[in-house]
Design a protein around this motif. Structure first.
Motif, short mmCIF file in Angstrom:
data_model
loop_
_atom_site.label_atom_id
_atom_site.label_comp_id
_atom_site.label_asym_id
_atom_site.label_seq_id
_atom_site.Cartn_x
_atom_site.Cartn_y
_atom_site.Cartn_z
N ASP A 57 -0.37 -7.86 -4.48
CA ASP A 57 -0.53 -9.30 -4.30
C ASP A 57 -1.74 -9.60 -3.42
N LYS A 58 -1.84 -8.87 -2.28
CA LYS A 58 -2.96 -9.08 -1.35
C LYS A 58 -4.29 -8.81 -2.05
N LEU A 59 -4.32 -7.71 -2.80
CA LEU A 59 -5.57 -7.33 -3.45
C LEU A 59 -5.98 -8.34 -4.52
N ARG A 60 -5.04 -8.71 -5.38
CA ARG A 60 -5.43 -9.62 -6.47
C ARG A 60 -5.79 -11.00 -5.90
N GLU A 61 -5.14 -11.40 -4.80
CA GLU A 61 -5.53 -12.67 -4.17
C GLU A 61 -6.95 -12.56 -3.62
N SER A 62 -7.28 -11.42 -3.01
CA SER A 62 -8.64 -11.22 -2.48
C SER A 62 -9.68 -11.30 -3.59
N PHE A 63 -9.29 -10.86 -4.80
CA PHE A 63 -10.22 -10.91 -5.94
C PHE A 63 -10.15 -12.25 -6.66
N GLY A 64 -9.32 -13.17 -6.15
CA GLY A 64 -9.23 -14.52 -6.75
C GLY A 64 -8.45 -14.55 -8.05
N VAL A 65 -7.57 -13.55 -8.26
CA VAL A 65 -6.78 -13.52 -9.49
C VAL A 65 -5.49 -14.31 -9.28
N LYS A 66 -5.26 -15.31 -10.15
CA LYS A 66 -4.10 -16.19 -9.97
C LYS A 66 -2.83 -15.60 -10.59
N GLN A 67 -2.99 -14.83 -11.63
CA GLN A 67 -1.80 -14.30 -12.34
C GLN A 67 -1.10 -13.25 -11.49
N GLU A 68 0.23 -13.28 -11.54
CA GLU A 68 0.99 -12.29 -10.78
C GLU A 68 0.92 -10.93 -11.49
N ILE A 69 0.75 -9.88 -10.70
CA ILE A 69 0.66 -8.53 -11.27
C ILE A 69 1.78 -7.69 -10.66
N PHE A 70 2.63 -7.14 -11.53
CA PHE A 70 3.75 -6.32 -11.06
C PHE A 70 3.49 -4.86 -11.35
N PRO A 71 3.46 -4.00 -10.30
CA PRO A 71 3.53 -2.57 -10.60
C PRO A 71 4.88 -2.36 -11.27
N MET A 72 4.97 -1.46 -12.25
CA MET A 72 6.26 -1.34 -12.96
C MET A 72 7.38 -0.96 -11.99
N SER A 73 7.01 -0.23 -10.90
CA SER A 73 8.02 0.29 -9.99
C SER A 73 7.39 0.62 -8.64
N GLU A 74 8.22 0.71 -7.61
CA GLU A 74 7.74 1.14 -6.29
C GLU A 74 7.80 2.67 -6.17
N GLU A 75 8.71 3.28 -6.91
CA GLU A 75 8.90 4.73 -6.80
C GLU A 75 7.71 5.48 -7.40
N GLU A 76 7.43 6.67 -6.87
CA GLU A 76 6.32 7.46 -7.43
C GLU A 76 6.75 8.08 -8.75
N VAL A 77 5.99 7.81 -9.77
CA VAL A 77 6.24 8.33 -11.11
C VAL A 77 4.93 8.95 -11.60
N SER A 78 4.99 10.15 -12.18
CA SER A 78 3.73 10.79 -12.61
C SER A 78 3.86 11.39 -14.00
N THR A 79 2.87 11.10 -14.81
CA THR A 79 2.85 11.63 -16.17
C THR A 79 2.21 13.02 -16.17
N TYR A 80 2.95 13.97 -16.72
CA TYR A 80 2.44 15.35 -16.85
C TYR A 80 2.33 15.73 -18.32
N ILE A 81 1.28 16.46 -18.62
CA ILE A 81 1.00 16.84 -20.00
C ILE A 81 1.14 18.36 -20.12
N LEU A 82 1.91 18.82 -21.11
CA LEU A 82 1.99 20.26 -21.38
C LEU A 82 0.89 20.62 -22.36
N THR A 83 -0.01 21.48 -21.91
CA THR A 83 -1.17 21.85 -22.73
C THR A 83 -1.20 23.37 -22.91
#
Ligand code: GDP
Length: 297
Positions: free
Chosen positions: A113-139
């Motif tokens: 919220d603080k960041l997007r307000e600083s950039f003048g963005v009016k639309q609300e931006i929701f991170p999908m979650s507060e918990e740490e989630v990481s995508t791993y790829i099996l290669t």
């Protein structure tokens, strides 16, 4: 009010046009590609959404801030520190502010919220979650973080599987479900279905909330190829066709409307399929596509 689900390339391009025709939307953003680098938390998809809505995104690279400099990155390299992502100086200021706010006890939603307000963005931006989630790829070189696969390994290794680590503990960020409930419709933007949108849909309660809403999906695949990024490789690894048909099968019965590129039309038993020009080369293309989607709604 409309809710848009976003990753970090295709959908931010659409949002940059949408804000010129309709301002009443909120964005739910993938955080499964986030990581800490050189002491700071980088949320690549949140950053791209903020920069696209603020009109400062580097439109050539589709990440980072336009006309940025890389003095700190080069200096770190000179010092022998391997910063594997090229982070611009202005972009790094965003990461420093976010990380400092998190260290002071802000949630990721509050820091966003603080960041997007600083950039003048009016639309609300929701991170999908507060918990740490990481995508791993099996290669063919073993498991690796998405950013390692895409940036360090340039997306070249063979892909066998994808896991979203930590997703089972992820809860929606504050106000997200209520915002979906209040919305008139949900747009699933043209983002990577496997690594950008699916992590959002896997967060507890989000898919169920979306199911109750009119949902439009915009295909990130035109013909038999994605327009950028590794979506093709990932869909194939999970056994789906690399085509709009593969995309809609991957999403199951979530869509009421599916927007595909002109000439890509096929019949779906689960939703209505609409043809539009979905390739966005310029802002005007994104404006035109946004108008078409809003008319459909
Ligand atoms: P990431 O977070 O950087 O992986 O980015 P996204 O998941 O948001 O976006 C990647 C997807 O956007 C790819 O699958 C691309 O095919 C798609 N994409 C990029 N540009 C366009 C475009 O102009 N039109 C459409 N329909 N899809 C696009």
């Amino acid at each position: 009010m409309i809710v848009v689900l976003s990753g970090g390339t295709g959908t931010p391009k659409l949002l940059a046009g949408m804000k010129d025709v309709y301002q009443e939307f909120s964005v739910v953003v993938n955080t499964a590609e986030d990581l800490w680098i050189s002491g700071n938390k980088i949320c690549p998809d949140i950053d791209s959404v903020i920069y696209a809505l603020a009109g400062v995104i580097d439109e050539k690279k589709l990440w980072g801030i336009k006309d940025d400099t890389f003095i700190t990155h080069l200096e770190l390299k000179k010092l022998g520190f391997d910063e594997f992502m090229m982070i611009g100086d202005r972009d790094r200021a965003t990461h420093i502010m976010r990380s400092e706010l998190l260290r002071r006890g802000f949630t990721l939603k509050q820091a966003t919220d603080k960041l997007r307000e600083s950039f003048g963005v009016k639309q609300e931006i929701f991170p999908m979650s507060e918990e740490e989630v990481s995508t791993y790829i099996l290669t063919d070189k073993g498991w690796m973080h998405f950013q390692f696969f895409w940036v360090k390994e340039k997306g070249e290794p063979e892909v066998y599987d994808i896991k979203i680590r930590g997703i089972e503990k992820a809860k929606p960020s504050m106000g997200l479900i209520e915002t979906i409930k209040r919305s008139k419709a949900v747009i699933i933007g043209p983002s990577n279905p496997v690594t950008s949108i699916n992590p959002i849909l896997m967060v507890y309660g989000i898919k169920e909330a979306i199911r109750k809403k009119k949902t439009v999906i915009v295909s990130p695949i035109v013909g038999k190829k994605p327009l950028s990024g590794p979506a093709g490789k990932f869909l194939k690894a999970l056994g789906y066709e690399v085509s709009p048909k593969g995309v809609i099968e991957f999403y199951g019965d979530l869509a009421d409307l599916f927007v595909v590129h002109i000439g890509d039309k096929f019949r779906s038993e689960t939703c209505e399929v609409v043809e539009e020009n979905i390739v966005m080369k310029k802002r005007e293309d994104a404006i035109r596509l946004s108008r078409a989607i809003l008319e459909l709604l």
